[in-house]
Scaffold this motif. Structure first.
Motif, PDB file in Angstrom:
ATOM      1  N   HIS A 171       3.922   5.230   3.827  1.00  0.00           N
ATOM      2  CA  HIS A 171       3.180   6.429   4.198  1.00  0.00           C
ATOM      3  C   HIS A 171       3.777   7.645   3.501  1.00  0.00           C
ATOM      4  O   HIS A 171       5.000   7.823   3.493  1.00  0.00           O
ATOM      5  CB  HIS A 171       3.212   6.651   5.709  1.00  0.00           C
ATOM      6  CG  HIS A 171       2.496   5.599   6.493  1.00  0.00           C
ATOM      7  ND1 HIS A 171       3.069   4.392   6.805  1.00  0.00           N
ATOM      8  CD2 HIS A 171       1.242   5.572   7.018  1.00  0.00           C
ATOM      9  CE1 HIS A 171       2.203   3.659   7.504  1.00  0.00           C
ATOM     10  NE2 HIS A 171       1.089   4.351   7.648  1.00  0.00           N
TER      11      HIS A 171
ATOM     12  N   ILE B  21       3.222  -1.137   4.044  1.00  0.00           N
ATOM     13  CA  ILE B  21       2.598   0.183   3.965  1.00  0.00           C
ATOM     14  C   ILE B  21       3.662   1.261   3.807  1.00  0.00           C
ATOM     15  O   ILE B  21       4.597   1.353   4.614  1.00  0.00           O
ATOM     16  CB  ILE B  21       1.758   0.472   5.226  1.00  0.00           C
ATOM     17  CG1 ILE B  21       0.718  -0.639   5.437  1.00  0.00           C
ATOM     18  CG2 ILE B  21       1.083   1.828   5.108  1.00  0.00           C
ATOM     19  CD1 ILE B  21      -0.047  -0.521   6.732  1.00  0.00           C
TER      20      ILE B  21
ATOM     21  N   LEU C  64       0.808  -1.215   0.000  1.00  0.00           N
ATOM     22  CA  LEU C  64       0.000   0.000   0.000  1.00  0.00           C
ATOM     23  C   LEU C  64       0.842   1.266   0.000  1.00  0.00           C
ATOM     24  O   LEU C  64       1.914   1.319   0.607  1.00  0.00           O
ATOM     25  CB  LEU C  64      -0.904   0.021   1.244  1.00  0.00           C
ATOM     26  CG  LEU C  64      -1.759  -1.212   1.511  1.00  0.00           C
ATOM     27  CD1 LEU C  64      -2.535  -1.037   2.805  1.00  0.00           C
ATOM     28  CD2 LEU C  64      -2.706  -1.477   0.351  1.00  0.00           C
TER      29      LEU C  64
ATOM     30  N   VAL D  85      -5.796   5.397  -0.436  1.00  0.00           N
ATOM     31  CA  VAL D  85      -5.133   4.104  -0.230  1.00  0.00           C
ATOM     32  C   VAL D  85      -4.968   3.462  -1.597  1.00  0.00           C
ATOM     33  O   VAL D  85      -5.962   3.133  -2.273  1.00  0.00           O
ATOM     34  CB  VAL D  85      -5.955   3.192   0.695  1.00  0.00           C
ATOM     35  CG1 VAL D  85      -5.228   1.869   0.902  1.00  0.00           C
ATOM     36  CG2 VAL D  85      -6.235   3.880   2.022  1.00  0.00           C
TER      37      VAL D  85
END
Length: 857
Positions: free
Chosen positions: A555, A553, A471, A488
């Motif tokens: 960010h 993930i 992600l 997302v």
């Protein structure tokens, strides 16, 4: 079944290598799908009479199977018996029955055809000298203190090596075992002890009876000079059988077993289902533990001393095997492809116990470790679906996907359903299927029955699909509209059973001047943007702050957010992710934030912050870590700090701090273990002498400090350490020292042009045949990366009885043929790159000092 989780040892579950190289297919070329075998009868009861002496590797016995025909005109009973001599087969009245024994298949012809539901009994007389299934432990000249024992290990399909049976989990029956052994030994088996008869020849027959049906792989027998300890009396007696003289150690190791039973009964919604629970500690066990029904077998390292107890326990292993009494024994996977219903559930139960005993922060960090272990296998070995019918041998499936990912899937199911519905579903599943064999579809039906929700999509992507989401998460606030947009984006490739778009729920924590709130996002598309009301620009937006989602993930947010997360009261996983990102940018502000976080209240955060500081190789980070060694009380945190100092290659201050730990000692033996390994990584002057001295002099539980010293010597990477490593790899050294020395030889050997001494030592270890040493030799030959290892590895497959050995050797040889593992040139280049990183970090620090002076001037 589980491997021991030994902190400081780097041990894990079943792995076939070091996670080196590119991902390769799980199934070998030509592998076809495997299914449960057909059954013509349902075995109702198995009665085994066996005679053995642990000092002699020979068994003889008689096994009687009472069977019920599943169809009309049933003429034959099929059993499994491998490497056993069948002396004869007869009916209950003694009438001889014809039989054919071909390979592992034993076909018994009945006196007459049976109608459906009709019962009969067949009795098989046999003897043998098994190579697997039952293991005989004896002392020899090199290991004179080793006890005399015999113990069985049935999973996956190894019970057929010590008694004829239907050796597949799809069959369940009640059992009884009569074991006739010399009177100086105790024999422990499943169920209740219903008799103990002495004989004139100095033997005793121990008669155990298991009333509840279970599969053949769960039938156990352990024979040795055991001392029985009663942990709790009552409706379900809790006992332990341990080597004589280890009562105090055993009481410490198992002191929380009763509480675990109580917790699991309440959580699972089913009282402990059997007549007793015993934990049997044996020598040289080939796993960490095995969940035999009512009588778990455990590795001897479960017994640890006072010093180790300072910052170590075996609760995860004890909880895992205990949980199997529900998940695996009471409910048993019908096919090995669905073994996550055994092992994934037991691994998840470890977290249930951690959460109960130590709280949500510890549980979250424990899950984080499981996720990291799964990722290592998924990224560096192979990717597969949790349920996968393509395997050569069932043991191939017992890996990080089955255990760690399986447990994480259950945690995600908990978050998807919510607390009340999830526990309702778990209890429904347990009660509806108790005593049965199960597949994943049974779990799905129970979830739907308890909650009304159809979870096909969830199981399809997480259990029958492979991989996990990757992600990119970004957020943007619009002051004009008062809306917060959170995007997302899933970036994983949709191939090899990996969904292009996962469907999942993700928690988002939004913090601002007016307070904090939590939102739950339901992601259903490959790219999904959510618009949330938010009048003021948030100070922090934390995506999946508890680490509930198994995902990689990335960010996209200001670095100042990470500093704020680390300084605040954010959840553990959010802090760890922030520390990792800050470690990639060693600015003065980021180093200051990381340094401050070394005083975090949770030891796991301190460990990860220390890693981040170490990765910067900045002098200021080094100084912060050294200062924290004295200021930090929690021994697990000090372990992590000591380990991080190993990142400072050629740094005298870091080296001196680590030398000080070894020379002055530490209350925690694991801190010394970490310091020893880290000292070698620094490669400072005098490191070899300090490590050699500690290796000679420092005794500790399970030789843990010496293992750290060996790893430290390996990290030095010089030919000068070879004599010590070769000596420590020899037969007669402690087995764990030998395994670690073998891996250390590979580490050093990669940097040498002449590797014959290393290859010869590993070949000798491989030739011994003992499982642990063979696996260590295979791992080391693979890591060594020398093509000459291919011929050596060719001696392992087929010749060794353990399927783990055959697979590991085959994978290692394949990797070596392809040149997938590190070569001498790559190892040297890695060393040079590490030196450059250290030099660059020092240069950066000097530039910063100069800039500061100019500003001050």
């Amino acid at each position: 079944m589980s491997e021991a989780r030994l902190e400081g040892f780097g041990c894990g579950r079943r792995t076939i290598g070091f996670g080196l190289g590119a991902r390769e297919p799980f199934a070998f070329p030509g592998t076809t799908a495997r299914y449960a075998p057909d059954r013509s009868v349902d075995i109702q009861h198995t009665a085994l009479d066996i005679r053995l002496d642990p000092a002699v590797t020979h068994i003889e016995g008689t096994v009687s199977h009472t069977v019920k025909a599943l169809d009309d005109d049933t003429r034959e009973v099929r059993l499994h018996a491998d490497e056993l001599t069948i002396e004869g087969v007869e009916a209950a009245d003694g009438t001889p029955l014809p039989f054919r024994h071909v390979g592992e298949d034993l076909h018994v012809s009945l006196e007459r055809p049976l109608e459906a539901g009709e019962e009969t009994t067949v009795r098989v007389r046999y003897h043998g000298t098994p190579r697997r299934g039952i293991y005989f432990i004896r002392p020899d000249e090199a290991y004179p203190d080793k006890p005399v024992q015999a113990w069985t290990q049935g999973q996956d399909e190894d019970s057929k090596y010590w008694f004829p049976c239907f050796d597949h989990p799809s069959e369940k029956m009640s059992t009884e075992v009569r074991a006739r052994v010399p009177e100086s030994y105790t024999a422990v088996s499943n169920g209740a002890l219903v008799g103990r008869d002495s004989h004139d020849d100095g033997t005793v027959t121990w008669h155990w009876k298991q009333a509840h049906p279970h599969s053949a792989y769960l039938v156990t027998l352990a024979v040795g000079a055991f001392e029985e300890i009663v942990l709790r009396e009552g409706k379900v007696p809790l006992t332990a059988y341990v080597p004589a003289g280890t009562r105090d150690l055993a009481e410490r190791a198992f002191e929380r077993t009763a509480e675990m039973v109580d917790v699991f009964e309440e959580r699972f919604g089913v009282e402990f289902p059997y007549e007793k629970y015993a934990q049997v500690v044996v020598e040289d066990f080939i796993f960490g533990g095995m969940e035999n029904t009512t009588a778990t077998t455990l590795i001897d390292l479960v017994l640890f001393d006072d010093r180790a107890a300072l910052d170590f326990d075996m609760d995860p292993l004890v909880a895992h095997e205990l949980a199997h009494q529900w998940w695996g024994d009471l409910l048993t996977c019908r096919e090995w492809a669905h073994a996550w219903l055994n092992e994934g559930f037991a691994t998840w139960s470890e977290v249930v116990w951690e959460e109960h005993r130590r709280g949500p922060a510890e549980a979250a960090y424990y899950r984080y470790g499981n996720a990291q272990a799964y990722r290592a296998e998924d990224g560096g070995e192979y990717r597969r679906a949790i349920v996968d019918k393509r395997y050569d041998e069932p043991i191939d499936l017992f890996d990080r996907h089955l255990y760690d990912k399986g447990g994480l899937v259950l945690h995600m199911l908990r978050k998807e359903l919510g607390e009340g519905p999830f526990w309702r579903a778990i209890r429904t599943y347990a009660n509806e299927n108790r005593g049965r064999t199960v597949v994943t579809e049974d779990l799905r039906r129970s979830i739907e029955s308890a909650t009304g929700r159809d979870m096909d999509w969830f199981l399809d992507q997480w259990v029958f699909g492979a991989g996990h989401p990757e992600l990119k998460v970004a957020w943007k606030h619009d002051a004009d509209t008062g809306m917060l947009a959170i995007t997302v984006k899933q970036t994983q490739k949709g191939e090899d059973l990996t969904p292009a778009a996962h469907r999942f729920k993700a928690t988002v924590e939004i913090k601002g001047s007016s307070g904090a709130r939590t939102e739950v996002l339901s992601v259903t598309r490959r790219e999904h943007t959510f618009h949330l009301p938010c009048a003021m620009a948030p100070e922090l937006v934390l995506f999946d702050p508890e680490g509930d989602l198994l995902a990689d993930i990335e960010h996209e947010h200001p670095v100042a957010s990470d500093r704020a997360v680390l300084a605040g009261d954010a959840p553990v996983i959010a802090k760890i992710r922030a520390a990792q990102r800050l470690g990639k940018d060693p600015s003065a502000e980021n180093l200051s934030a990381l340094t401050a976080a070394l005083s975090d209240s949770f030891w796991g955060v301190v460990v990860e912050v220390a890693k981040a500081l170490g990765s910067t190789r900045h002098p200021a980070a080094r100084d912060a870590l050294i200062a924290a060694l004295d200021a930090t009380e929690h021994p697990k945190a000090r372990r992590g700090i000591a380990a991080a100092l190993g990142s400072f290659r050629g740094d005298g201050k870091a080296g001196d701090a680590l030398k000080g730990i070894l020379e002055n000692g530490d209350p925690s033996l694991f801190v010394e273990t970490s310091a020893a390994a880290a000292l070698g990584q620094t490669r400072v002057n005098g490191a070899q002498d300090v490590l050699e001295k500690a290796l000679r002099e420092k005794d500790s539980w399970a030789e843990s400090i010496r293992l750290g010293c060996i790893r430290g010597l390996a990290a030095l990477g010089t030919e000068a350490v070879l004599p010590t490593l070769l000596e420590r790899a020899k037969y007669g050294q402690h087995p764990r020292i030998r395994q670690t020395a073998a891996e250390a030889l590979a580490t050093v050997g990669r940097r040498l042009t002449i590797r014959e001494p290393v290859l010869d030592a590993l070949a000798d270890m491989l030739a011994e045949g003992e499982f642990r040493m063979v696996m260590a030799a295979i791992r080391s030959l693979r890591a060594l990366g020398d093509p000459k290892g291919i011929a050596i590895l060719g001696r392992a497959p087929g010749a060794h009885p353990d399927g783990r050995v055959r697979r590991a050797a085959r994978v290692a040889a394949s990797r070596l043929r392809k040149g997938s593992e590190r070569t001498t040139e790559v190892a040297k280049l890695s060393d040079e790159l590490e030196t450059m990183r250290a030099a660059n970090a020092k240069l950066l620090a000097r530039v910063e000092q100069l800039e500061q002076r100019l500003q001050d001037g």
